[in-house]
Every structure is written in structure tokens, then in C-alpha cells.
Design a protein around this motif. Structure first.
Motif, PDB file in Angstrom:
ATOM      1  N   ALA A 154       1.265  19.381  -1.988  1.00  0.00           N
ATOM      2  CA  ALA A 154       1.976  18.148  -2.283  1.00  0.00           C
ATOM      3  C   ALA A 154       1.023  17.256  -3.061  1.00  0.00           C
ATOM      4  CB  ALA A 154       2.440  17.464  -0.999  1.00  0.00           C
ATOM      5  N   VAL A 155       1.529  16.588  -4.092  1.00  0.00           N
ATOM      6  CA  VAL A 155       0.685  15.798  -4.991  1.00  0.00           C
ATOM      7  C   VAL A 155       1.206  14.365  -5.049  1.00  0.00           C
ATOM      8  CG1 VAL A 155      -0.273  15.622  -7.327  1.00  0.00           C
ATOM      9  CG2 VAL A 155       0.259  17.878  -6.358  1.00  0.00           C
ATOM     10  N   SER A 156       0.285  13.408  -5.062  1.00  0.00           N
ATOM     11  CA  SER A 156       0.661  12.000  -5.145  1.00  0.00           C
ATOM     12  C   SER A 156       0.924  11.600  -6.592  1.00  0.00           C
ATOM     13  CB  SER A 156      -0.459  11.120  -4.583  1.00  0.00           C
ATOM     14  OG  SER A 156      -1.544  11.044  -5.507  1.00  0.00           O
ATOM     15  N   ALA A 157       1.534  10.439  -6.761  1.00  0.00           N
ATOM     16  CA  ALA A 157       1.610   9.826  -8.083  1.00  0.00           C
ATOM     17  C   ALA A 157       0.215   9.345  -8.472  1.00  0.00           C
ATOM     18  CB  ALA A 157       2.590   8.660  -8.054  1.00  0.00           C
ATOM     19  N   ALA A 158      -0.002   9.159  -9.763  1.00  0.00           N
ATOM     20  CA  ALA A 158      -1.318   8.722 -10.250  1.00  0.00           C
ATOM     21  C   ALA A 158      -1.560   7.257  -9.901  1.00  0.00           C
ATOM     22  CB  ALA A 158      -1.423   8.930 -11.753  1.00  0.00           C
ATOM     23  N   VAL A 159      -2.796   6.956  -9.506  1.00  0.00           N
ATOM     24  CA  VAL A 159      -3.218   5.582  -9.245  1.00  0.00           C
ATOM     25  C   VAL A 159      -4.528   5.343  -9.989  1.00  0.00           C
ATOM     26  CG1 VAL A 159      -2.078   5.420  -7.003  1.00  0.00           C
ATOM     27  CG2 VAL A 159      -4.439   6.240  -7.136  1.00  0.00           C
ATOM     28  N   ARG A 160      -4.928   4.092 -10.046  1.00  0.00           N
ATOM     29  CA  ARG A 160      -6.179   3.734 -10.731  1.00  0.00           C
ATOM     30  C   ARG A 160      -6.952   2.754  -9.863  1.00  0.00           C
ATOM     31  NH1 ARG A 160      -7.512   3.671 -16.447  1.00  0.00           N
ATOM     32  NH2 ARG A 160      -5.372   4.353 -16.812  1.00  0.00           N
ATOM     33  N   ARG A 161      -8.210   3.030  -9.622  1.00  0.00           N
ATOM     34  CA  ARG A 161      -9.073   2.151  -8.832  1.00  0.00           C
ATOM     35  C   ARG A 161      -9.775   1.186  -9.791  1.00  0.00           C
ATOM     36  NH1 ARG A 161     -14.549   3.980  -5.594  1.00  0.00           N
ATOM     37  NH2 ARG A 161     -14.604   2.273  -4.063  1.00  0.00           N
ATOM     38  N   PRO A 162      -9.474  -0.111  -9.727  1.00  0.00           N
ATOM     39  CA  PRO A 162      -9.980  -1.040 -10.743  1.00  0.00           C
ATOM     40  C   PRO A 162     -11.412  -1.512 -10.487  1.00  0.00           C
ATOM     41  CG  PRO A 162      -8.613  -2.228  -9.189  1.00  0.00           C
ATOM     42  CD  PRO A 162      -8.569  -0.780  -8.765  1.00  0.00           C
ATOM     43  N   TRP A 163     -12.124  -1.732 -11.583  1.00  0.00           N
ATOM     44  CA  TRP A 163     -13.455  -2.336 -11.539  1.00  0.00           C
ATOM     45  C   TRP A 163     -13.663  -3.063 -12.863  1.00  0.00           C
ATOM     46  CZ3 TRP A 163     -17.031  -4.047  -8.532  1.00  0.00           C
ATOM     47  CH2 TRP A 163     -18.320  -4.286  -8.997  1.00  0.00           C
ATOM     48  N   GLY A 213      -8.196  -6.141  -5.086  1.00  0.00           N
ATOM     49  CA  GLY A 213      -9.629  -6.382  -5.151  1.00  0.00           C
ATOM     50  C   GLY A 213     -10.328  -5.448  -6.108  1.00  0.00           C
ATOM     51  N   GLN A 214     -11.645  -5.550  -6.110  1.00  0.00           N
ATOM     52  CA  GLN A 214     -12.485  -4.766  -7.006  1.00  0.00           C
ATOM     53  C   GLN A 214     -12.994  -3.515  -6.308  1.00  0.00           C
ATOM     54  OE1 GLN A 214     -13.385  -5.412 -10.447  1.00  0.00           O
ATOM     55  NE2 GLN A 214     -11.492  -6.528 -10.082  1.00  0.00           N
ATOM     56  N   ALA A 215     -12.723  -2.363  -6.901  1.00  0.00           N
ATOM     57  CA  ALA A 215     -13.155  -1.055  -6.385  1.00  0.00           C
ATOM     58  C   ALA A 215     -12.892  -0.925  -4.889  1.00  0.00           C
ATOM     59  CB  ALA A 215     -14.630  -0.823  -6.698  1.00  0.00           C
ATOM     60  N   PRO A 216     -11.644  -1.158  -4.450  1.00  0.00           N
ATOM     61  CA  PRO A 216     -11.350  -1.021  -3.018  1.00  0.00           C
ATOM     62  C   PRO A 216     -11.312   0.446  -2.614  1.00  0.00           C
ATOM     63  CG  PRO A 216      -9.326  -1.363  -4.224  1.00  0.00           C
ATOM     64  CD  PRO A 216     -10.440  -1.462  -5.240  1.00  0.00           C
ATOM     65  N   THR A 217     -11.402   0.679  -1.317  1.00  0.00           N
ATOM     66  CA  THR A 217     -11.239   2.033  -0.788  1.00  0.00           C
ATOM     67  C   THR A 217      -9.783   2.445  -0.925  1.00  0.00           C
ATOM     68  OG1 THR A 217     -13.074   1.796   0.767  1.00  0.00           O
ATOM     69  CG2 THR A 217     -11.419   3.468   1.282  1.00  0.00           C
ATOM     70  N   VAL A 218      -9.533   3.559  -1.575  1.00  0.00           N
ATOM     71  CA  VAL A 218      -8.167   4.025  -1.804  1.00  0.00           C
ATOM     72  C   VAL A 218      -7.612   4.618  -0.511  1.00  0.00           C
ATOM     73  CG1 VAL A 218      -6.713   5.596  -3.143  1.00  0.00           C
ATOM     74  CG2 VAL A 218      -8.681   4.477  -4.227  1.00  0.00           C
ATOM     75  N   GLN A 219      -6.371   4.265  -0.195  1.00  0.00           N
ATOM     76  CA  GLN A 219      -5.711   4.817   0.989  1.00  0.00           C
ATOM     77  C   GLN A 219      -4.879   6.033   0.579  1.00  0.00           C
ATOM     78  OE1 GLN A 219      -1.974   3.311   2.952  1.00  0.00           O
ATOM     79  NE2 GLN A 219      -3.453   2.516   4.445  1.00  0.00           N
ATOM     80  N   VAL A 220      -5.080   7.137   1.277  1.00  0.00           N
ATOM     81  CA  VAL A 220      -4.343   8.373   1.006  1.00  0.00           C
ATOM     82  C   VAL A 220      -3.592   8.761   2.273  1.00  0.00           C
ATOM     83  CG1 VAL A 220      -4.494  10.763   0.222  1.00  0.00           C
ATOM     84  CG2 VAL A 220      -6.168   9.082  -0.593  1.00  0.00           C
ATOM     85  N   VAL A 221      -2.268   8.840   2.183  1.00  0.00           N
ATOM     86  CA  VAL A 221      -1.430   9.168   3.331  1.00  0.00           C
ATOM     87  C   VAL A 221      -0.748  10.511   3.089  1.00  0.00           C
ATOM     88  CG1 VAL A 221       0.530   8.477   4.762  1.00  0.00           C
ATOM     89  CG2 VAL A 221      -1.010   6.733   3.821  1.00  0.00           C
ATOM     90  N   VAL A 222      -0.987  11.444   3.990  1.00  0.00           N
ATOM     91  CA  VAL A 222      -0.208  12.682   4.018  1.00  0.00           C
ATOM     92  C   VAL A 222       0.889  12.449   5.046  1.00  0.00           C
ATOM     93  CG1 VAL A 222      -0.241  15.179   4.391  1.00  0.00           C
ATOM     94  CG2 VAL A 222      -2.257  14.026   3.447  1.00  0.00           C
ATOM     95  N   THR A 225      -9.302   2.174   5.622  1.00  0.00           N
ATOM     96  CA  THR A 225      -9.043   1.295   4.476  1.00  0.00           C
ATOM     97  C   THR A 225      -8.894  -0.154   4.912  1.00  0.00           C
ATOM     98  OG1 THR A 225      -6.703   1.892   4.676  1.00  0.00           O
ATOM     99  CG2 THR A 225      -7.999   3.048   3.036  1.00  0.00           C
ATOM    100  N   SER A 226      -8.597  -0.384   6.195  1.00  0.00           N
ATOM    101  CA  SER A 226      -8.540  -1.730   6.753  1.00  0.00           C
ATOM    102  C   SER A 226      -9.351  -1.757   8.039  1.00  0.00           C
ATOM    103  CB  SER A 226      -7.097  -2.146   7.048  1.00  0.00           C
ATOM    104  OG  SER A 226      -6.305  -2.166   5.886  1.00  0.00           O
ATOM    105  N   ASN A 231     -22.690   1.852  -1.399  1.00  0.00           N
ATOM    106  CA  ASN A 231     -23.082   2.834  -0.397  1.00  0.00           C
ATOM    107  C   ASN A 231     -21.934   3.830  -0.232  1.00  0.00           C
ATOM    108  OD1 ASN A 231     -21.179   1.751   1.410  1.00  0.00           O
ATOM    109  ND2 ASN A 231     -22.691   0.451   2.409  1.00  0.00           N
ATOM    110  N   ILE A 232     -22.100   4.803   0.627  1.00  0.00           N
ATOM    111  CA  ILE A 232     -21.176   5.925   0.686  1.00  0.00           C
ATOM    112  C   ILE A 232     -19.828   5.543   1.285  1.00  0.00           C
ATOM    113  CG2 ILE A 232     -21.780   6.821   2.954  1.00  0.00           C
ATOM    114  CD1 ILE A 232     -21.271   8.810  -0.313  1.00  0.00           C
ATOM    115  N   THR A 233     -19.751   4.388   1.937  1.00  0.00           N
ATOM    116  CA  THR A 233     -18.474   3.945   2.495  1.00  0.00           C
ATOM    117  C   THR A 233     -17.796   2.895   1.619  1.00  0.00           C
ATOM    118  OG1 THR A 233     -19.605   2.302   3.883  1.00  0.00           O
ATOM    119  CG2 THR A 233     -19.159   4.455   4.869  1.00  0.00           C
ATOM    120  N   GLY A 234     -18.342   2.676   0.424  1.00  0.00           N
ATOM    121  CA  GLY A 234     -17.705   1.761  -0.521  1.00  0.00           C
ATOM    122  C   GLY A 234     -18.114   0.315  -0.379  1.00  0.00           C
ATOM    123  N   ASN A 235     -19.095   0.018   0.465  1.00  0.00           N
ATOM    124  CA  ASN A 235     -19.539  -1.360   0.671  1.00  0.00           C
ATOM    125  C   ASN A 235     -20.807  -1.650  -0.137  1.00  0.00           C
ATOM    126  OD1 ASN A 235     -17.484  -1.917   2.615  1.00  0.00           O
ATOM    127  ND2 ASN A 235     -18.680  -0.766   4.121  1.00  0.00           N
ATOM    128  N   GLY A 236     -21.157  -2.944  -0.197  1.00  0.00           N
ATOM    129  CA  GLY A 236     -22.382  -3.340  -0.873  1.00  0.00           C
ATOM    130  C   GLY A 236     -22.346  -3.101  -2.366  1.00  0.00           C
TER     131      GLY A 236
END
Length: 267
Positions: A80-89, A10-19, A231-232, A97-102
Motif C-alpha cells: 500500500a502506498v501513500s500520496a506524495a507529501v513534502r517536508r518543508p524547510w 512548522g519547519q522540518a516537522p516529524t512526518v506522521q505515517v499511518v498504516v 509525532t506529538s 539529531n536523530i529524532t528531528g530535534n535541535g
């Protein structure tokens, strides 16, 4: 063991970060931060915590758009560092808004006008030619002003966002900025603000009803930074159309359930 960042469809989704479980020793305080080019760094919501040895699943709705980012878990004596990702738009600039909606797709015009807040007061003393300056311990973040254009669907989204009493996130789009491509841009990738002034009027454009917006906001910190953003949602799980008997086959364990991007798990 490590940090895993996932970008849902999707467009500009909320990125999931798992430790992952066991990455940070149990009982150890740690922080999770995001990192982009140019030294831009931001804290992930609910990312300041103490490890209990199990996994932590976080959502990052203020990750910059269209630029490589990594996530880092840091504790005393390790990281610990993740691999690089890109949030698409695929749009122009983005306001949410601050939670990524609207999400509002807007054409950001102007010169990124900002006003700092020195937080200084001057006291006149009779008989003294200069005032006494009293400085606050920290300078204020100030304000940001911009002019933007929207067409009908995003005009409705902008009206809805402006009517909501909540913080907003303004995203600069490196994919449409030639200075970003050259590595010479100084516009912040993300600005968190509280809208303090919103006005709009029709533009002279004839082919579509376009509105020109004049926006001003106070630059603020992320509200309730200790509250995790999912994220879900349960609606995403319902929309996947799975019977309860099928869910264990997709999720496996409860830890797996937390990590499934249910909006992508349709039957």
C-alpha cells in the motif's frame, strides 16, 4: 484502508505515517519505507513489524526536506502506498539529531567530501612478492566531511547538538541546489552520522558574528531502528489548551487520539 502520510505545521516537522487498520492482514510481517526521487529509499523507524490488524502510527524524523516523498507498506503478496507529501524547510541546509530535534540552519560549503572504508587488511608473506589481502564481508560506509557557516542563533544550536552524545542527520536541500532542479545532483538527500570531529572559528564577516565549522562524521545506521518516534508529545497536548472533556470530541477514539497532531489542535 491504506497508508496515510501527514506533515505537521512548522519547519522540518516529524512526518506522521499511518498504516490504517486492516491494511495488512493480521499476523503478516511487513515493512514501512520512504521513497523519494532518484531511487532514494529509507526504512521508517519501527516500520519492520508484524501486523495485529490494528493501525500503526509511526514518526519519520529523517524524511528528506523539500522534495516529494511517498511511504510504502510492503508484505508478502501486497503493498500500500501513500500520496506524495513534502517536508518543508525554508533555511539553507539542515542538521538535526536523530529524532528531528535541535535543528541547525547551516550554509553547507565544500564538495561533499567522503572517504570510503574498504575494510581490507594486507598480510606480508616472506618469499612472496604480493601480500595476501583479507576482505571483510562488507565495505564500511566511511566518513563525510564538510565546512559550514552559522550565525548566532544557529551557532548556539550547533554547539548544543555537538555536545550531545547522539547520532545526527545531515539534510541536503534540493530547494537550494540547481543540480537537483535539473535532476543531475548526486549528493545523498540524508546522511546519518556520528560526529567525530568538530572545530569552529570566527569568519571575517563584519555585519554579524558568523562562525565557520569544520565537521567530520562517521556514516552510520539509524540507532535503535525498532524504537518508534512520536509525532506529538504530551507537551503538545498540554499546549493545545483543551479540557479533558474536550479531547474526545477532537480525537474520537483511542486510534484517533494517536493520529491527532496535537500541536495543531489548539482551542
Amino acid at each position: 484502508m491504506g497508508v496515510i502520510a501527514s506533515v505537521p505545521a512548522g519547519q522540518a516537522p516529524t512526518v506522521q505515517v499511518v498504516v490504517e487498520a486492516g491494511t495488512v492482514p493480521a499476523g503478516t510481517p511487513y515493512t514501512v519505507t520512504g521513497h523519494a526521487s532518484g531511487g532514494y529509499e529509507w526504512p521508517v523507524r519501527a516500520g519492520a513489524r508484524t501486523s495485529d490488524g490494528t493501525q500503526a502510527v509511526l514518526g519519520d524524523p529523517i524524511c528528506p526536506i523539500n522534495t516529494p516523498v511517498t511511504y510504502r507498506a510492503t508484505w508478502d503478496g501486497g503493498q500500500a502506498v501513500s500520496a506524495a507529501v513534502r517536508r518543508p524547510w525554508s533555511g539553507y541546509s539542515l542538521l538535526t539529531n536523530i529524532t528531528g530535534n535541535g535543528a541547525v540552519d547551516l550554509l553547507w560549503q565544500g564538495d561533499d567530501a567522503r572517504e570510503t572504508d574498504p575494510r581490507v587488511t594486507l598480510h606480508e608473506v616472506p618469499g612472496r612478492p604480493t601480500p595476501v589481502a583479507v576482505f571483510a564481508p562488507a565495505m564500511g560506509a566511511g566518513t563525510v566531511s564538510l565546512t559550514a557557516r552559522t550565525t548566532p542563533s544557529d551557532t548556539a544550536a550547533m554547539l548544543a547538538l555537538a555536545a550531545r552524545p547522539a547520532a545526527a542527520a545531515l539534510f541536503h536541500n534540493p530547494a537550494r541546489c540547481w543540480q537537483c532542479r535539473w535532476g543531475t545532483c548526486d549528493v545523498p538527500l540524508v546522511t546519518i552520522m556520528a560526529l567525530t570531529s568538530v572545530s569552529h572559528a570566527r569568519s571575517p564577516r563584519l555585519d554579524v558574528a558568523e562562525r565557520i565549522w569544520t565537521l567530520k562524521g562517521a556514516v552510520i545506521s539509524v540507532p535503535e531502528p525498532g524504537v518508534a518516534v512520536p509525532t506529538s508529545t504530551w507537551d503538545d497536548l498540554d499546549a493545545a489548551g483543551l479540557a479533558w472533556a474536550q479531547i474526545p470530541g477532537v480525537a474520537g477514539t483511542w486510534n484517533g487520539f494517536d493520529r491527532v497532531l496535537w500541536q495543531e489542535a489548539g482551542a
